[in-house]
Design a protein around this motif. Structure first.
Motif, PDB file in Angstrom:
ATOM      1  N   ARG A 314       1.125  -1.134   0.010  1.00 41.72           N
ATOM      2  CA  ARG A 314       0.087   0.102   0.133  1.00 41.72           C
ATOM      3  C   ARG A 314       0.840   1.253   0.172  1.00 41.72           C
ATOM      4  N   GLN A 315       0.316   2.252  -0.569  1.00 41.13           N
ATOM      5  CA  GLN A 315       0.974   3.699  -0.450  1.00 41.13           C
ATOM      6  C   GLN A 315       0.095   4.650  -0.021  1.00 41.13           C
ATOM      7  N   SER A 316       0.372   5.690   0.701  1.00 46.77           N
ATOM      8  CA  SER A 316      -0.397   6.839   1.245  1.00 46.77           C
ATOM      9  C   SER A 316       0.526   7.706   1.528  1.00 46.77           C
ATOM     10  N   SER A 380      -5.295   5.769   0.410  1.00 45.15           N
ATOM     11  CA  SER A 380      -4.421   4.862   0.434  1.00 45.15           C
ATOM     12  C   SER A 380      -4.610   4.089  -1.055  1.00 45.15           C
TER      13      SER A 380
END
Length: 820
Positions: A314-316, A380
């Motif tokens: 995941r990316q946020s 996200s």
């Protein structure tokens, strides 16, 4: 949105105007100045290109900022180690200022170090020993780590510098009289075979430590034997150091004197993590950055999930808007079992999801679209895997609202468009020196990340030549492209660098039938861009004026042969021992360029004096130009700004822009920084300051926008003592509108009386004031309009107009006649 910010300011303008009326009627002004404008006497031309900006790839101004791509580190390449150390295959390298890395810390003091090394000269410094600078590399051994991550105590080094005599030496660092460690030569190799000192060739270096005896071998040749008069109390710390050079190392090992392995491999700080930078793993799967058949550059992200349970990355944070559609793609290949899906989430709550299917054994792009039902300020992106193993590369995500305006983040695009810079200088700045334009053209999935980091970022090159020129066309600005000349490269690389510059010019300006014009057409742009202004690198002071002039005389004829219509900008600001050395460039190379590029950065408290000092510098430069073989050279103030984010930068901007308008030799200017993410590590003076969710304008933006909106091309004769004010009078092209731009950097209120020479009928005059009342006043995310223009009052008596300039204020007075 900037418009909404200004609407808030307008709501306050009436109250502010009433305050100013009270000030005019009741306050005792400290002084009155009387100015007369001869509306029929034009004394100079103001070029609108003075209202430009430097669009440089630093502090996420573009990648993670203006460009609308939301995913950071989409190519999953590791980011290296502190000090600019990187791993590429089995080689480690450093871009080289003064950087050190450790790769062993055993207790052994008797051992043999072996390392293969290849070095490349780095052009820095005047005068210039090895290709223009003190370029060194060291293999550190028998060291003991000192205080701080990059400090070492009680160590030895093998020092290599082919420019010096001796070129190879054993050193020991000792404490000098200033209390700092410095390297002291113990012994050296007086005769070194020439082939050993050749650069860009791999050489094997071995250092054998046995008691008090040290032996050095290079390419199998015994070079140095040194016997210490005493046993040194040192440990087994071993490492590498480079200073102002680019060096590569591989096959590093440490063995006991009997040949037993103590250590081999790569430094621990360079071992790739299991997950790509700016991504986080979740679930019980297995993760690694894999070098097995990556799609792009050196790595892809491997994810393995057993059973039906999901695992992934995941990316946020992302700023997700309700009702917005986000489109993107993921390149993937797999074992034919793993199912892949992507989703958007807010604090663990899924907002939207789509399945990408089951990737096969070959790379394939999987496109998707996700519409969010709710907003999320810290959203996200998740890439989920179940039931098998996949490799992921080139993940991408962009909002439809960004795609509709050419791929730009909407609020930052609006900030840029409303400032309306008249030129954009790109890709730098110092960033340009290491930029290869071919990284930033063609399909996005094939563009490689910039190999080295800089200014808090690894540029992904999603924004390249075509995107830059599309932006310029969209906002109606003049592009200026900065060409790297390879100041950190040996002369043997120069033909290739010149050819690259010529190819770039052809890509931009050549017909679709030309070699690089065909490539441009294949990338969707058959018509030439016709870029007019080309700058030959940036801040070449360390290279020196003589060497820079030599390179200028090599690059420009090749460029002009390809397109004789272009205008050339040369770097200036060369000084040695406090003396201006630009005169040398004018003497040797004046016919090769049309503009000289100058920089001026001012301390926070120089908001009043800085513009005046810079105007004097411009006058000195103009005298040198007048005496040269090309007296038509003009000034390009290609970088200028004050320090900080408070009102002092606004006062400084007003003063600088007034000086630019007064000087007809200043035909172009571009301020810096333009855009900066608020969490950046340095250079906190940007015009546009932003985070994931929004932005605010600094005072320099506010004043530049105010001036730009009130631009007029003709400078009028303005007489009268200005006192402590800085004023200029201009007139519109049709002669109907007269404008006075005034800066009051002092602590006293000033009444200004302006008499226009023509006794005509005038429409209602206007005055816009920026007077926040304190040098420390500043805009913020929470208060984005604390420093903003407001309407103020002007009294009129025929052709005489009177208004108040409060302390620490900038004002623009404007009046239109009913006709001549």
């Amino acid at each position: 949105m900037l418009q909404s910010l200004y609407l808030k300011a307008i709501q306050k303008s009436l109250l502010y105007a009433l305050c100013l009326l009270s000030l005019e009627v009741f306050a005792q002004t400290d002084s009155t100045i009387r100015l007369t404008i001869n509306t029929k006497k034009i004394v100079g031309h103001v070029d609108k290109k003075i209202y430009g900006q430097l669009l440089e790839h630093i502090y996420h101004s573009i990648n993670g900022g203006l460009w609308g791509e939301l995913v950071t580190s989409r190519s999953f390449e590791p980011e290296g180690a502190k000090g600019g150390w990187y791993l590429e295959g089995d080689e480690i390298y450093n871009s080289g200022r003064v950087n050190r890395i450790w790769f062993n810390d055993s207790a052994n003091t008797d051992y043999e170090v072996s390392v293969d090394v290849k070095w490349i000269p780095y052009f820095v410094g005047v005068p210039a020993p090895w290709s223009s600078g003190q370029s060194d590399m060291r293999i550190l051994f028998r060291g003991k780590k000192g205080t701080g991550q990059d400090q070492v105590a009680e160590a030895y080094s093998l020092h290599i510098n082919p420019a010096l005599k001796p070129s190879v030496a054993i050193e020991r660092n000792v404490i000098g009289s200033d209390g700092r460690y410095k390297w002291q030569t113990l012994t050296s190799a007086e005769q070194v075979p020439a082939k050993i000192l050749s650069n860009a060739v791999w050489h094997n270096v071995k250092i054998r430590c046995e008691g008090s005896v040290l032996k050095v071998f290079m390419d199998g040749n015994a070079l140095i034997t040194y016997s210490s008069p005493e046993q040194v109390q040192a440990e087994g710390l071993t490492g590498l150091e480079v200073t102002k050079t680019t060096a590569r190392f591989k096959n590093m090992s440490i063995r006991s004197l009997r040949g037993d392995r103590i250590w081999s491999g790569i430094p621990g700080a360079l071992v790739p993590p299991p997950v790509g930078p700016n991504w986080q793993s979740y679930g019980a799967g297995k993760f690694k950055l894999s070098t097995e058949k990556p799609l792009n550059r050196n790595y892809s992200q491997y994810i393995s999930a057993s059973g039906k349970s999901e695992t992934g990355i995941r990316q946020s944070p992302f700023d997700l808007k309700a009702g917005e559609t986000y489109r993107g793609s993921v390149w993937a290949r797999g074992d034919g079992k793993a199912r892949v899906s992507v989703s958007l989430a807010d604090a663990g709550k899924e907002l939207a999801r789509v399945s990408l299917g089951v990737p096969g054994s070959t790379w394939k792009e999987y496109k998707f679209g996700l519409k969010t039902p709710a907003s999320a300020t810290k959203g996200s992106l998740l890439i989920a895997v179940s039931g098998g193993a996949v490799y992921i590369d080139q993940a991408s995500l962009m909002a439809d609202s960004a795609s509709r305006i050419g791929g730009f983040r909407p609020d930052l695009y609006q900030a840029v468009a409303e400032l309306a810079p008249t030129n954009l200088r790109w890709p730098g700045g110092s960033f340009a020196a290491g930029y290869d334009w071919k990284w930033g053209i063609g399909p996005q999935s094939k563009r490689i990340r910039t190999p080295k980091s800089g200014w808090d970022d690894f540029e992904q090159n999603a924004f390249g030549t075509d995107e830059f020129l599309a932006l310029c066309k969209r906002i109606g600005t003049e592009p200026i492209i900065v060409i790297p000349i390879g100041y950190d490269k040996p002369d043997s690389d120069r033909p290739q660098l010149i050819q690259s510059a010529v190819d770039w010019l052809e890509y931009c300006n050549g017909p679709a039938s030309s070699k690089w014009g065909k490539v441009r057409a294949a990338n969707g742009h058959p018509e030439p861009y016709n870029v007019k202004y080309w700058e030959i690198d940036n801040e070449m002071w360390e290279l020196g004026v003589d060497k820079y002039g030599e390179l200028l005389r090599q690059f420009v004829p090749a460029l002009k042969k390809k397109d004789h219509s272009i205008k050339i900008i040369a770097c200036g600001d060369f000084t040695e021992k406090g003396k201006n050395r630009d005169s040398v460039l004018f003497q040797t190379s004046a016919k090769y360029f049309d503009y000289i590029s100058l920089h001026h950065y001012e301390g926070a408290n120089g908001f009043a004096t800085g513009p005046l000092r810079q105007a004097k510098k411009h006058a000195d430069e103009e005298r040198l130009i007048a005496a040269s073989a090309n007296p038509n050279i003009k000034l390009f103030i290609s970088e200028w700004n004050g320090s900080g984010l408070d009102w002092r930068t606004g006062l400084y901007a007003g003063g600088m822009l007034n000086e630019f308008e007064k000087d007809p030799h200043v035909e172009m200017a571009s301020a810096a920084l333009f855009l900066r993410r608020t969490d950046a590590s340095s250079w906190n003076n940007a015009f546009v300051n932003f985070d994931v969710n929004g932005w605010f304008a600094a005072p320099n933006y506010v004043i530049t926008k105010l001036y730009r909106e009130n631009y007029a091309p003709n400078r009028l004769e303005l007489t009268g003592e200005q006192g402590g004010l800085n004023c200029i009078a201009t007139q519109s092209a049709d002669g109907l509108v007269t404008t006075v731009k005034a800066v009051n950097p002092g602590e006293k209120t000033v009444q200004v009386s302006v008499t226009l020479s023509n006794a005509l009928a005038y429409l209602k005059p206007q005055l816009q004031l920026v007077a926040p009342g304190s040098l420390q006043a500043a805009n913020t995310m929470q208060q984005p309009t604390a420093v903003n223009p407001v309407d103020a009052s002007v009294t009129q008596n025929g052709n005489v107009f009177t208004f108040i300039m409060p302390p620490l204020s900038v004002g623009v007075f404007k009046v239109k006649s009913e006709g001549k």
